[in-house]
Design an enzyme around this catalytic site. Sequence first.
Site, PDB file in Angstrom:
ATOM      1  N   GLY A 121       0.813  -1.224   0.000  1.00  0.00           N
ATOM      2  CA  GLY A 121       0.000   0.000   0.000  1.00  0.00           C
ATOM      3  C   GLY A 121       0.836   1.260   0.000  1.00  0.00           C
ATOM      4  O   GLY A 121       1.155   1.808   1.056  1.00  0.00           O
ATOM      5  N   LEU A 122       1.210   1.717  -1.201  1.00  0.00           N
ATOM      6  CA  LEU A 122       1.991   2.953  -1.318  1.00  0.00           C
ATOM      7  C   LEU A 122       1.147   4.066  -1.953  1.00  0.00           C
ATOM      8  O   LEU A 122       1.053   5.178  -1.430  1.00  0.00           O
ATOM      9  CB  LEU A 122       3.246   2.682  -2.178  1.00  0.00           C
ATOM     10  N   THR A 123       0.510   3.752  -3.084  1.00  0.00           N
ATOM     11  CA  THR A 123      -0.168   4.773  -3.885  1.00  0.00           C
ATOM     12  C   THR A 123      -1.362   5.386  -3.147  1.00  0.00           C
ATOM     13  O   THR A 123      -2.098   4.691  -2.450  1.00  0.00           O
ATOM     14  CB  THR A 123      -0.644   4.142  -5.213  1.00  0.00           C
ATOM     15  N   PRO A 125      -4.566   8.717  -3.557  1.00  0.00           N
ATOM     16  CA  PRO A 125      -5.260   9.507  -4.583  1.00  0.00           C
ATOM     17  C   PRO A 125      -4.408  10.675  -5.114  1.00  0.00           C
ATOM     18  O   PRO A 125      -4.413  10.961  -6.292  1.00  0.00           O
ATOM     19  CB  PRO A 125      -6.513  10.008  -3.862  1.00  0.00           C
ATOM     20  N   GLY A 128       0.765   9.237  -6.857  1.00  0.00           N
ATOM     21  CA  GLY A 128       0.963   8.049  -7.698  1.00  0.00           C
ATOM     22  C   GLY A 128       2.418   8.003  -8.127  1.00  0.00           C
ATOM     23  O   GLY A 128       3.272   7.474  -7.423  1.00  0.00           O
ATOM     24  N   SER A 129       2.698   8.641  -9.280  1.00  0.00           N
ATOM     25  CA  SER A 129       4.092   8.689  -9.750  1.00  0.00           C
ATOM     26  C   SER A 129       4.968   9.447  -8.763  1.00  0.00           C
ATOM     27  O   SER A 129       6.116   9.082  -8.528  1.00  0.00           O
ATOM     28  CB  SER A 129       4.158   9.373 -11.122  1.00  0.00           C
ATOM     29  N   TRP A 153      -5.847   1.916  -5.790  1.00  0.00           N
ATOM     30  CA  TRP A 153      -5.334   0.986  -6.819  1.00  0.00           C
ATOM     31  C   TRP A 153      -4.434  -0.078  -6.187  1.00  0.00           C
ATOM     32  O   TRP A 153      -3.327  -0.357  -6.683  1.00  0.00           O
ATOM     33  CB  TRP A 153      -4.574   1.752  -7.919  1.00  0.00           C
ATOM     34  N   GLU A 356       3.352  -0.442 -10.884  1.00  0.00           N
ATOM     35  CA  GLU A 356       4.706  -0.535 -10.304  1.00  0.00           C
ATOM     36  C   GLU A 356       5.670   0.495 -10.892  1.00  0.00           C
ATOM     37  O   GLU A 356       6.858   0.228 -11.089  1.00  0.00           O
ATOM     38  CB  GLU A 356       5.244  -1.965 -10.370  1.00  0.00           C
ATOM     39  N   THR A 358       5.054   3.860 -13.728  1.00  0.00           N
ATOM     40  CA  THR A 358       4.775   3.939 -15.172  1.00  0.00           C
ATOM     41  C   THR A 358       6.094   3.865 -15.949  1.00  0.00           C
ATOM     42  O   THR A 358       7.161   4.163 -15.413  1.00  0.00           O
ATOM     43  CB  THR A 358       4.103   5.290 -15.524  1.00  0.00           C
TER      44      THR A 358
END
Length: 379
Positions: A121-123, A125, A128-129, A153, A356, A358
Site C-alpha cells: 500500500g503505497l499509492t 489519490p 501516484g508517480s 489501486w 509498479e 509507469t
Amino acid sequence: MTILNPDQQAIRQAAKEFVAKHIIPRAAEFDKTGEFHPYLLEAAKESKIFAMAVPKEYGGLGYDSVTQALVLEEWGYGCAGMGTTLAASILSMDSVLVAGNDEQKRRYFAPMINAELGAFGLTEPGAGSDAGSGKSTAVRDGDEYVINGTKCWITNGAVSKVYVIYAMTEPTKGLRGYSAFIVERDRPGFSIGTIDHKLGIRSSNTCELLLKDVRVPASNLLGKEGEGFKIAMMTLDLARPAIAALSVGLAQRALDECVKHMQKRFPGKPQAGQTLQFKIADMQIQVEAARETLHHAMLMRDSGQPFSTESAISKTFCSDVAMAVTSQAVTLMGSHGYTSEIGKYMRDSKIMQIYEGTNQIQRLVISRAVLTQAMKAGE
Ligand code: COS
C-alpha cells in the site's frame, strides 16, 4: 539465450504444469466475471507457490532470481490477471525482505508460504508517480502507531490478510518523513473502499484501502522511522522485474496463439506470405530480447551489484514488448483477433506499462542513472 541448469528446467516445467492445470482453463471465465476467485488460492496453497520467494532460513525455497522469473513468466503466459494476484503478494513480501527484522520476517512469511495473500500500500489519490507526496499519517502513541489515510489501486486490496502500508511519521520532512508498517487486515478501523473495474487483468482484485485510526504495535514498523521512501524504492527495484516476467509470458502467449492460428489458416504452408513471415520474426526477436533483458537484470540482482537501472530497463522494455506483440497479434489475426481471447492479452498488457511505476517514471530512473554516470566520468 540464458542456459538453464537442470533444476531451473525442472522448476519451469512444474510451473508450466501448474499453469496448464489451474490457470489456463479458468482464465477466460474469471476475465469475464471480472472478479478475484478463491479457486486460485486453493491451488496455490497446495503448491506452496510463494515459497520460492521466501529465503530458506524462513522456511521457503529461496529460488535465485532467474528461476523466480521463469515461474513468473509462466504465470503471465497462463493469465496476467491471476499472475498479478500472485506477483502482488510477492511485492508485499519484498518490503519485508528489504527492511524487516528476523521476527517480522518469520511472522510475515509463514502465512505467505501457506498461500495467504499480501498487498503493498503505497499509492494514494494524490500520490501516484510522485510517490513521496503521500498524505497518510502514522502518529506514535505509546507502544503503538495510529494510522490514518486512504490508499488506492491496491492489488489484492480486498483479498489479503496482511499489508505493508506507507505513511508519514513526520509529514514536514516530505519523503524523508515516510515510514513503512505491517498492518493486519483485522485491525479495527481498517476497511475496503471502492473496488476498481478494469480494462485488463480483470481476475485480479484492485481497490481502495481506508485506514481510520488504525492502531498497530510499534513492533510493526519496518526499519526505522523516516526510512519508508527508501524501503519503497528498494522494494520496487526488486519487484519491477516481476512485471517484466509477466509481460514476457504475455507476449510469448500472444505469439504462440498467433502462430497456431496461422497454421490453421494456411495449412501446410509455413511460408504464409513474406510480409507475415517478417512480422512473426519481428515478434520472436522482441520476445527473445525481452527475456534476455529480464534475465540480465536478475543476474545483476543475484550478483549483489546495484540493479535499479536494469530493473527499470527490464520493466520498461518487456512491458513495451508485451503491448507491441499482443497488439500485432490482434492485427495479424484481424477480426478473429478482435473477437477471441487474443484481445484479452492486449487488454492485459496495457497495465504492464502503468503499474509498479509507469514506463515514463522508469525512463526517468534510467536517464538519471545514465546522466549521473556520465557526470561522474567527466569529473
Ligand atoms: N533505492 C534506494 N534509495 C533510493 C532509490 C532506490 N532505488 N531511489 C531513490 N532513492 C532515495 C534517493 O537516494 C534519495 O535519498 P536521499 O534523500 O538520502 O538523497 C531519496 O530516495 C529520494 O530520491 P529521489 O530524489 O530520486 O526522489 P524523487 O521524488 O525525485 O523521485 C521517483 C523518485 C520518481 C523515482 C519515485 O517517486 C518513483 O519511483 N515513483 C513511482 C512510484 C511507483 O512506482 N508507484 C507504483 C506503486 S506499486 S503499483
